[in-house]
Design a protein around this motif. Sequence first.
Motif, PDB file in Angstrom:
ATOM      1  N   THR A   1       0.828  -1.206   0.000  1.00  0.00           N
ATOM      2  CA  THR A   1       0.000   0.000   0.000  1.00  0.00           C
ATOM      3  C   THR A   1       0.859   1.251   0.000  1.00  0.00           C
ATOM      4  OG1 THR A   1      -1.776  -1.163   1.149  1.00  0.00           O
ATOM      5  CG2 THR A   1      -1.822   1.233   1.232  1.00  0.00           C
ATOM      6  N   ARG A   2       1.892   1.269   0.845  1.00  0.00           N
ATOM      7  CA  ARG A   2       2.788   2.429   0.883  1.00  0.00           C
ATOM      8  C   ARG A   2       3.514   2.601  -0.447  1.00  0.00           C
ATOM      9  NH1 ARG A   2       6.924   1.768   4.512  1.00  0.00           N
ATOM     10  NH2 ARG A   2       6.434  -0.430   4.654  1.00  0.00           N
ATOM     11  N   LEU A   3       3.908   1.490  -1.061  1.00  0.00           N
ATOM     12  CA  LEU A   3       4.616   1.574  -2.337  1.00  0.00           C
ATOM     13  C   LEU A   3       3.705   2.114  -3.434  1.00  0.00           C
ATOM     14  CD1 LEU A   3       7.038   1.184  -4.136  1.00  0.00           C
ATOM     15  CD2 LEU A   3       6.399  -1.231  -4.379  1.00  0.00           C
ATOM     16  N   VAL A   4       2.482   1.608  -3.524  1.00  0.00           N
ATOM     17  CA  VAL A   4       1.564   2.091  -4.557  1.00  0.00           C
ATOM     18  C   VAL A   4       1.295   3.585  -4.362  1.00  0.00           C
ATOM     19  CG1 VAL A   4      -0.800   1.923  -5.445  1.00  0.00           C
ATOM     20  CG2 VAL A   4       0.527  -0.154  -5.032  1.00  0.00           C
ATOM     21  N   ARG A   5       1.127   4.026  -3.114  1.00  0.00           N
ATOM     22  CA  ARG A   5       0.925   5.460  -2.855  1.00  0.00           C
ATOM     23  C   ARG A   5       2.122   6.285  -3.318  1.00  0.00           C
ATOM     24  NH1 ARG A   5      -1.496   4.614   3.004  1.00  0.00           N
ATOM     25  NH2 ARG A   5      -3.655   4.270   2.442  1.00  0.00           N
ATOM     26  N   ALA A   6       3.329   5.793  -3.024  1.00  0.00           N
ATOM     27  CA  ALA A   6       4.545   6.513  -3.433  1.00  0.00           C
ATOM     28  C   ALA A   6       4.666   6.552  -4.955  1.00  0.00           C
ATOM     29  CB  ALA A   6       5.778   5.860  -2.809  1.00  0.00           C
ATOM     30  N   LEU A   7       4.324   5.458  -5.614  1.00  0.00           N
ATOM     31  CA  LEU A   7       4.398   5.423  -7.072  1.00  0.00           C
ATOM     32  C   LEU A   7       3.417   6.419  -7.690  1.00  0.00           C
ATOM     33  CD1 LEU A   7       4.676   1.559  -7.582  1.00  0.00           C
ATOM     34  CD2 LEU A   7       6.448   3.229  -8.142  1.00  0.00           C
ATOM     35  N   VAL A   8       2.156   6.394  -7.216  1.00  0.00           N
ATOM     36  CA  VAL A   8       1.140   7.303  -7.760  1.00  0.00           C
ATOM     37  C   VAL A   8       1.514   8.758  -7.496  1.00  0.00           C
ATOM     38  CG1 VAL A   8      -1.272   8.043  -7.523  1.00  0.00           C
ATOM     39  CG2 VAL A   8      -0.714   5.604  -7.688  1.00  0.00           C
ATOM     40  N   LYS A   9       2.033   9.040  -6.297  1.00  0.00           N
ATOM     41  CA  LYS A   9       2.456  10.405  -5.957  1.00  0.00           C
ATOM     42  C   LYS A   9       3.509  10.913  -6.941  1.00  0.00           C
ATOM     43  CE  LYS A   9       4.424  13.076  -2.166  1.00  0.00           C
ATOM     44  NZ  LYS A   9       4.967  13.031  -0.802  1.00  0.00           N
ATOM     45  N   ASN A  10       4.316   9.982  -7.486  1.00  0.00           N
ATOM     46  CA  ASN A  10       5.364  10.347  -8.436  1.00  0.00           C
ATOM     47  C   ASN A  10       4.964  10.063  -9.886  1.00  0.00           C
ATOM     48  OD1 ASN A  10       7.997  11.147  -6.875  1.00  0.00           O
ATOM     49  ND2 ASN A  10       6.989   9.558  -5.680  1.00  0.00           N
ATOM     50  N   SER A  11       3.659   9.923 -10.113  1.00  0.00           N
ATOM     51  CA  SER A  11       3.090   9.735 -11.463  1.00  0.00           C
ATOM     52  C   SER A  11       3.481   8.426 -12.139  1.00  0.00           C
ATOM     53  CB  SER A  11       3.449  10.922 -12.365  1.00  0.00           C
ATOM     54  OG  SER A  11       2.944  12.117 -11.820  1.00  0.00           O
ATOM     55  N   PHE A  12       3.693   7.385 -11.351  1.00  0.00           N
ATOM     56  CA  PHE A  12       3.904   6.044 -11.897  1.00  0.00           C
ATOM     57  C   PHE A  12       2.681   5.212 -11.530  1.00  0.00           C
ATOM     58  CE2 PHE A  12       8.314   7.444 -10.985  1.00  0.00           C
ATOM     59  CZ  PHE A  12       8.790   7.440 -12.283  1.00  0.00           C
ATOM     60  N   TYR A  13       2.169   4.482 -12.492  1.00  0.00           N
ATOM     61  CA  TYR A  13       0.964   3.700 -12.269  1.00  0.00           C
ATOM     62  C   TYR A  13       1.273   2.231 -12.498  1.00  0.00           C
ATOM     63  CZ  TYR A  13      -0.797   8.364 -12.342  1.00  0.00           C
ATOM     64  OH  TYR A  13      -0.982   9.692 -12.060  1.00  0.00           O
ATOM     65  N   ALA A  14       0.633   1.368 -11.700  1.00  0.00           N
ATOM     66  CA  ALA A  14       0.958  -0.047 -11.725  1.00  0.00           C
ATOM     67  C   ALA A  14      -0.308  -0.885 -11.752  1.00  0.00           C
ATOM     68  CB  ALA A  14       1.787  -0.414 -10.495  1.00  0.00           C
ATOM     69  N   THR A  15      -0.179  -2.079 -12.270  1.00  0.00           N
ATOM     70  CA  THR A  15      -1.204  -3.106 -12.127  1.00  0.00           C
ATOM     71  C   THR A  15      -0.794  -3.961 -10.949  1.00  0.00           C
ATOM     72  OG1 THR A  15      -1.689  -3.102 -14.487  1.00  0.00           O
ATOM     73  CG2 THR A  15      -2.332  -5.056 -13.249  1.00  0.00           C
ATOM     74  N   LYS A  16      -1.722  -4.158 -10.022  1.00  0.00           N
ATOM     75  CA  LYS A  16      -1.433  -4.860  -8.767  1.00  0.00           C
ATOM     76  C   LYS A  16      -2.054  -6.257  -8.815  1.00  0.00           C
ATOM     77  CE  LYS A  16      -2.283  -4.183  -3.831  1.00  0.00           C
ATOM     78  NZ  LYS A  16      -2.886  -3.312  -2.830  1.00  0.00           N
ATOM     79  N   LEU A  17      -1.222  -7.270  -8.570  1.00  0.00           N
ATOM     80  CA  LEU A  17      -1.677  -8.653  -8.567  1.00  0.00           C
ATOM     81  C   LEU A  17      -1.376  -9.294  -7.211  1.00  0.00           C
ATOM     82  CD1 LEU A  17      -0.032  -9.739 -11.958  1.00  0.00           C
ATOM     83  CD2 LEU A  17      -2.397  -9.002 -11.615  1.00  0.00           C
ATOM     84  N   ALA A  18      -2.318 -10.043  -6.675  1.00  0.00           N
ATOM     85  CA  ALA A  18      -2.062 -10.784  -5.442  1.00  0.00           C
ATOM     86  C   ALA A  18      -1.233 -12.016  -5.780  1.00  0.00           C
ATOM     87  CB  ALA A  18      -3.376 -11.201  -4.794  1.00  0.00           C
ATOM     88  N   SER A  19      -0.263 -12.319  -4.938  1.00  0.00           N
ATOM     89  CA  SER A  19       0.563 -13.511  -5.137  1.00  0.00           C
ATOM     90  C   SER A  19       0.931 -14.070  -3.772  1.00  0.00           C
ATOM     91  CB  SER A  19       1.815 -13.170  -5.970  1.00  0.00           C
ATOM     92  OG  SER A  19       2.527 -12.083  -5.419  1.00  0.00           O
ATOM     93  N   THR A  20       1.461 -15.277  -3.763  1.00  0.00           N
ATOM     94  CA  THR A  20       1.825 -15.925  -2.506  1.00  0.00           C
ATOM     95  C   THR A  20       3.263 -16.386  -2.572  1.00  0.00           C
ATOM     96  OG1 THR A  20      -0.437 -16.713  -2.251  1.00  0.00           O
ATOM     97  CG2 THR A  20       1.229 -17.786  -0.906  1.00  0.00           C
ATOM     98  N   GLY A  21       4.013 -16.100  -1.503  1.00  0.00           N
ATOM     99  CA  GLY A  21       5.405 -16.525  -1.438  1.00  0.00           C
ATOM    100  C   GLY A  21       5.510 -18.012  -1.171  1.00  0.00           C
ATOM    101  N   GLY A  22       6.586 -18.598  -1.602  1.00  0.00           N
ATOM    102  CA  GLY A  22       6.772 -20.031  -1.451  1.00  0.00           C
ATOM    103  C   GLY A  22       7.266 -20.456  -0.086  1.00  0.00           C
TER     104      GLY A  22
END
Length: 109
Positions: free
Chosen positions: A14-35
């Motif tokens: 959540t913090r990363l997506v906020r920082a990216l959007v604040k700096n005009s970078f947009y991302a597609t977010k996918l849920a994943s699970t670590g091994g």
Amino acid sequence: MKLIVAIVQDNDSTRLVRALVKNSFYATKLASTGGFLREGNTTLLLGVEDDKVDDVLNLISEVCKPREQMITPLTPGPGPVDSFFPSSVRVQVGGATIFVVPVEKSIKM
């Protein structure tokens, strides 16, 4: 153009997506699970111009800091129970796994 695939811990996403959007970078977010820890991760896909890749990598490194956490490993599976000792171990979590891939063509419809 590059495709940045960033796999981060859910606690950081959540913090990363906020920082990216604040700096005009947009991302597609996918849920994943670590091994290993079997905990939730978030995989972010970002299409970025070549000259902006370092800016995105710097943002990720600022937000997604590695840290240590105590966990109790789960039983590894079928086998002798006496060979498994359920004690806590310290593991490194957080940070990010990042792939930067060249993009031949990008189409927005």
